[in-house]
Motif scaffolding. Structure first.
Motif, PDB file in Angstrom:
ATOM      1  N   GLN A  69      -8.285   9.526  -6.314  1.00 29.32           N
ATOM      2  CA  GLN A  69      -8.852   8.236  -5.938  1.00 29.32           C
ATOM      3  C   GLN A  69      -7.794   7.361  -5.269  1.00 29.32           C
ATOM      4  OE1 GLN A  69     -10.426   6.000  -9.222  1.00 29.32           O
ATOM      5  NE2 GLN A  69     -11.169   4.354  -7.930  1.00 29.32           N
ATOM      6  N   ALA A  70      -6.582   7.383  -5.783  1.00 30.53           N
ATOM      7  CA  ALA A  70      -5.503   6.599  -5.190  1.00 30.53           C
ATOM      8  C   ALA A  70      -5.221   7.056  -3.764  1.00 30.53           C
ATOM      9  CB  ALA A  70      -4.238   6.701  -6.044  1.00 30.53           C
ATOM     10  N   TYR A  71      -5.193   8.361  -3.545  1.00 30.52           N
ATOM     11  CA  TYR A  71      -4.968   8.874  -2.186  1.00 30.52           C
ATOM     12  C   TYR A  71      -6.131   8.516  -1.263  1.00 30.52           C
ATOM     13  CZ  TYR A  71      -0.642  11.379  -2.849  1.00 30.52           C
ATOM     14  OH  TYR A  71       0.679  11.684  -3.066  1.00 30.52           O
ATOM     15  N   PHE A  72      -7.350   8.610  -1.754  1.00 32.22           N
ATOM     16  CA  PHE A  72      -8.499   8.255  -0.936  1.00 32.22           C
ATOM     17  C   PHE A  72      -8.450   6.790  -0.538  1.00 32.22           C
ATOM     18  CE2 PHE A  72     -12.719   6.318  -0.782  1.00 32.22           C
ATOM     19  CZ  PHE A  72     -13.239   6.967   0.328  1.00 32.22           C
ATOM     20  N   LEU A  73      -8.188   5.906  -1.493  1.00 35.97           N
ATOM     21  CA  LEU A  73      -8.138   4.477  -1.191  1.00 35.97           C
ATOM     22  C   LEU A  73      -7.007   4.144  -0.230  1.00 35.97           C
ATOM     23  CD1 LEU A  73      -8.965   3.043  -4.726  1.00 35.97           C
ATOM     24  CD2 LEU A  73     -10.445   3.052  -2.695  1.00 35.97           C
ATOM     25  N   ALA A  74      -5.883   4.831  -0.378  1.00 33.99           N
ATOM     26  CA  ALA A  74      -4.775   4.621   0.558  1.00 33.99           C
ATOM     27  C   ALA A  74      -5.193   5.033   1.964  1.00 33.99           C
ATOM     28  CB  ALA A  74      -3.535   5.400   0.114  1.00 33.99           C
ATOM     29  N   GLY A  75      -5.825   6.177   2.095  1.00 35.50           N
ATOM     30  CA  GLY A  75      -6.282   6.646   3.404  1.00 35.50           C
ATOM     31  C   GLY A  75      -7.334   5.727   3.997  1.00 35.50           C
ATOM     32  N   LEU A  76      -8.231   5.253   3.163  1.00 34.34           N
ATOM     33  CA  LEU A  76      -9.270   4.339   3.627  1.00 34.34           C
ATOM     34  C   LEU A  76      -8.664   3.043   4.140  1.00 34.34           C
ATOM     35  CD1 LEU A  76     -12.288   3.735   3.917  1.00 34.34           C
ATOM     36  CD2 LEU A  76     -12.242   2.881   1.565  1.00 34.34           C
ATOM     37  N   SER A  77      -7.708   2.505   3.403  1.00 32.26           N
ATOM     38  CA  SER A  77      -7.091   1.247   3.836  1.00 32.26           C
ATOM     39  C   SER A  77      -6.330   1.428   5.152  1.00 32.26           C
ATOM     40  CB  SER A  77      -6.196   0.664   2.750  1.00 32.26           C
ATOM     41  OG  SER A  77      -5.029   1.444   2.585  1.00 32.26           O
ATOM     42  N   ILE A  78      -5.673   2.564   5.313  1.00 34.18           N
ATOM     43  CA  ILE A  78      -4.981   2.848   6.569  1.00 34.18           C
ATOM     44  C   ILE A  78      -5.995   2.959   7.705  1.00 34.18           C
ATOM     45  CG2 ILE A  78      -3.659   4.585   7.840  1.00 34.18           C
ATOM     46  CD1 ILE A  78      -2.227   5.204   5.174  1.00 34.18           C
ATOM     47  N   GLY A  79      -7.086   3.664   7.456  1.00 32.14           N
ATOM     48  CA  GLY A  79      -8.128   3.816   8.478  1.00 32.14           C
ATOM     49  C   GLY A  79      -8.711   2.470   8.887  1.00 32.14           C
ATOM     50  N   LEU A  80      -8.957   1.598   7.918  1.00 30.99           N
ATOM     51  CA  LEU A  80      -9.489   0.272   8.238  1.00 30.99           C
ATOM     52  C   LEU A  80      -8.504  -0.542   9.067  1.00 30.99           C
ATOM     53  CD1 LEU A  80     -11.205  -0.595   4.841  1.00 30.99           C
ATOM     54  CD2 LEU A  80     -12.335  -0.057   7.012  1.00 30.99           C
ATOM     55  N   GLU A  81      -7.234  -0.446   8.705  1.00 30.58           N
ATOM     56  CA  GLU A  81      -6.227  -1.183   9.473  1.00 30.58           C
ATOM     57  C   GLU A  81      -6.111  -0.616  10.884  1.00 30.58           C
ATOM     58  OE1 GLU A  81      -2.459  -1.800   7.580  1.00 30.58           O
ATOM     59  OE2 GLU A  81      -3.424  -2.376   5.706  1.00 30.58           O
ATOM     60  N   LEU A  82      -6.162   0.700  11.034  1.00 27.01           N
ATOM     61  CA  LEU A  82      -6.109   1.301  12.372  1.00 27.01           C
ATOM     62  C   LEU A  82      -7.348   0.904  13.188  1.00 27.01           C
ATOM     63  CD1 LEU A  82      -4.754   4.875  11.601  1.00 27.01           C
ATOM     64  CD2 LEU A  82      -3.558   3.017  12.779  1.00 27.01           C
ATOM     65  N   GLY A  83      -8.466   0.747  12.523  1.00 24.57           N
ATOM     66  CA  GLY A  83      -9.686   0.345  13.205  1.00 24.57           C
ATOM     67  C   GLY A  83      -9.611  -1.066  13.753  1.00 24.57           C
TER      68      GLY A  83
END
Length: 85
Positions: A69-83
């Motif tokens: 879950q921690a890795y998923f949330l980290a990836g999601l936050s990075i994706g949102l910032e890149l977006g």
């Protein structure tokens, strides 16, 4: 694309995952403590060991789920910032 994925994974590991792991730290610690107790209990058991092994597997799975879950949330936050770029 593989290089980008590796770079994002490294960045997430170094800069994002810890933040999300802190959110589940109490649950992780409790699961680890329960796992240790169960292992000690197994040493002193006979036929009841099977039930303890099942409980131990549940606690270990809880730790694994929290880390994923921690890795998923980290990836999601990075994706949102890149977006937003």
């Amino acid at each position: 694309m593989e290089k980008l994925m590796n770079a994002l994974m490294l960045y997430a590991s170094e800069h994002r995952v810890k933040r999300y792991e802190l959110e589940t730290y109490p649950e992780d610690q409790l699961a680890r403590q329960e796992a240790e107790k169960l292992l000690e209990y197994l040493k002193s058991l006979g036929p009841e060991a099977e039930q303890s092994v099942k409980r131990l597997n549940i606690e270990l799975e809880t730790v694994s789920i929290s880390q994923n879950q921690a890795y998923f949330l980290a990836g999601l936050s990075i994706g949102l910032e890149l977006g937003r770029l």
